[in-house]
Design a protein around this motif. Structure first.
Motif, PDB file in Angstrom:
ATOM      1  N   ARG A  36       0.806  -1.227   0.000  1.00 18.00           N
ATOM      2  CA  ARG A  36       0.000   0.000   0.000  1.00 18.00           C
ATOM      3  C   ARG A  36       0.834   1.270   0.000  1.00 18.00           C
ATOM      4  NH1 ARG A  36      -4.662   0.146  -1.828  1.00 18.00           N
ATOM      5  NH2 ARG A  36      -6.082   0.811  -0.256  1.00 18.00           N
ATOM      6  N   GLY A  39      -1.797   4.099  -2.893  1.00 13.12           N
ATOM      7  CA  GLY A  39      -3.177   3.622  -2.905  1.00 13.12           C
ATOM      8  C   GLY A  39      -3.889   4.097  -4.151  1.00 13.12           C
ATOM      9  N   GLY A  44      -3.740  -1.210  -4.214  1.00 16.48           N
ATOM     10  CA  GLY A  44      -2.526  -0.537  -3.808  1.00 16.48           C
ATOM     11  C   GLY A  44      -1.329  -1.159  -4.490  1.00 16.48           C
TER      12      GLY A  44
END
Length: 150
Positions: A36, A39, A44
């Motif tokens: 992530r 994002g 992500g």
């Protein structure tokens, strides 16, 4: 007269709760870095997906990050079922690196480290609650939602 440590305190003075909360925070860091960093809506992209395109480096990163998550799970006192779930996610994530090109594409989409980290965090939250500083930073609505998690 001897002084004995309470059963919930280790020889180093750490309580089980403190170790679990450190594991929770470490898992949060690994999931952000691995899956992530950037994002994109519900998706992500992180180091795991990017490095999967680099031969040798991708699988090494994936195994290392997964091993780190499992180590934190052990240190945080995660249940055997949670550790097994985490191991399954990590193995699946690392195994995709064995397939050239298609494996890298799947690795970019499959957030194995994120799933393993979330499993650990839920286990810790269920037994020890959220780390105090994380809970304090949440809105009252987020705290209620977190408290309802099984």
């Amino acid at each position: 007269m001897t002084i004995e440590a309470a059963p919930h305190v280790s020889a180093h003075g750490d309580s089980k709760r403190a170790r679990a909360h450190r594991a929770w925070k470490s898992a949060d860091t690994v999931k952000r870095l691995s899956d992530r960093l950037i994002g994109i809506g519900p998706f992500g992209l992180g180091l795991d997906g990017v490095l999967s395109w680099v031969p040798v480096v991708g699988p090494l990163y994936s195994m290392g990050a997964g091993g780190l998550l499992l180590m934190h799970g052990l240190q945080g006192g995660a249940s055997p079922f949670t550790l097994l779930r985490m191991l399954t996610y990590v193995v699946m994530d690392t195994a995709t690196d064995a397939v050239p090109i298609a494996g890298s594409m799947v690795d970019m989409i499959f957030p194995g480290h994120l799933m393993a980290a979330k499993a650990l965090q839920k286990d810790i939250e269920a037994r020890h609650g959220l780390p105090d500083d994380i809970a304090a930073a949440m809105s009252p609505k987020q705290r209620r939602k977190a408290a309802k998690r099984p």
